[in-house]
Design an enzyme around this catalytic site. Structure first.
Site, mmCIF file in Angstrom:
data_model
loop_
_atom_site.group_PDB
_atom_site.id
_atom_site.type_symbol
_atom_site.label_atom_id
_atom_site.label_comp_id
_atom_site.label_asym_id
_atom_site.label_seq_id
_atom_site.Cartn_x
_atom_site.Cartn_y
_atom_site.Cartn_z
ATOM 1 C CG HIS A 83 49.233 54.932 -34.918
ATOM 2 N ND1 HIS A 83 48.069 54.836 -35.656
ATOM 3 C CD2 HIS A 83 50.250 55.016 -35.818
ATOM 4 C CE1 HIS A 83 48.374 54.850 -36.955
ATOM 5 N NE2 HIS A 83 49.678 54.964 -37.071
ATOM 6 C CD GLU A 87 45.636 53.754 -33.168
ATOM 7 O OE1 GLU A 87 46.016 53.524 -34.333
ATOM 8 O OE2 GLU A 87 45.640 54.901 -32.658
ATOM 9 C CB CYS A 94 48.391 58.162 -38.264
ATOM 10 S SG CYS A 94 49.866 57.583 -39.165
#
Length: 213
Positions: free
Chosen positions: A194, A196, A82
């Protein structure tokens, strides 16, 4: 050993990234500004959310910019996520003009506010977007191949524009505008999305990254 150093500069979702890498098989995970540990790490990860200038200020105050550049020069993997991806570029213009880390030539500029049909584009781009991954070329890591045609989670108002089109390794379409979703050259890569927060696919990406180091 799969030792990963996650840069902590006071900006970003450090805990969730750390947990994701732990789940994906990292042997040891270091965070913070301990440069001695950085020297012995197998890979370096730069996470982050927020404004370009704030991120670079955080890196500068922590004394991390030169150590990051030095680490990248060793040929070991560097991954930006990001804001971390955006700061890999040369310049960002969010709230003024700010110098980036400069590992990949290019700049970070606003997502265009107007669509081709004249209507206002919704900014920021938030949500799940389908990726178009360029699954060939020397700069495309194998751990990004599974993303082609699949959706990942993004939230951002500014977009990366690498100088060299060969450094663009994935894009997505946002209301008629092609947006860079991943960049890379040699051992340095970045993801605007992202992993995650991208479910099983995101964890598969991080697992592939860990297995590659």
């Amino acid at each position: 050993m799969k030792d990963i150093y996650i840069v902590d500069y006071g900006v970003g979702n450090l805990f969730s990234v750390e947990r994701a890498f732990d789940y994906c098989g990292a042997t040891r995970i270091y965070t913070g500004v301990d440069f001695a540990r950085l020297e012995y790490a197998s890979a370096l990860v730069i996470p982050g959310v927020g404004a370009f200038g704030d991120g670079m200020q955080g890196l500068q105050q922590a004394g991390l910019i030169d150590p990051i550049r030095k680490f990248a020069s060793t040929g070991k993997p560097v991954l930006g996520i990001c804001l971390g991806m955006q700061m890999l570029l040369s310049v960002g213009v969010e709230h003024g003009r700010h110098e980036g880390i400069g590992l990949i030539p290019g700049e970070v500029v606003p997502i265009p506010a107007e669509r081709a049909d004249g209507k206002v584009r919704r900014i920021p781009s938030i949500g799940w977007r389908e990726l178009d991954c360029r699954c060939s070329g020397v700069n495309v890591p194998t751990w990004l191949h599974p993303t082609h045609g699949k959706s990942v989670y993004l939230v951002h108002s500014y977009r990366a524009l690498p100088e060299n089109p060969d450094h663009v390794i994935a894009t997505y379409n946002y209301e008629g505008q092609e947006i860079v979703a991943a960049i890379g050259v040699a051992n340095v890569h970045g993801m605007q999305f992202h992993p995650e927060k991208s479910g099983g696919l995101g964890l598969d990406i991080l697992k592939g990254f860990v297995e590659s180091i």
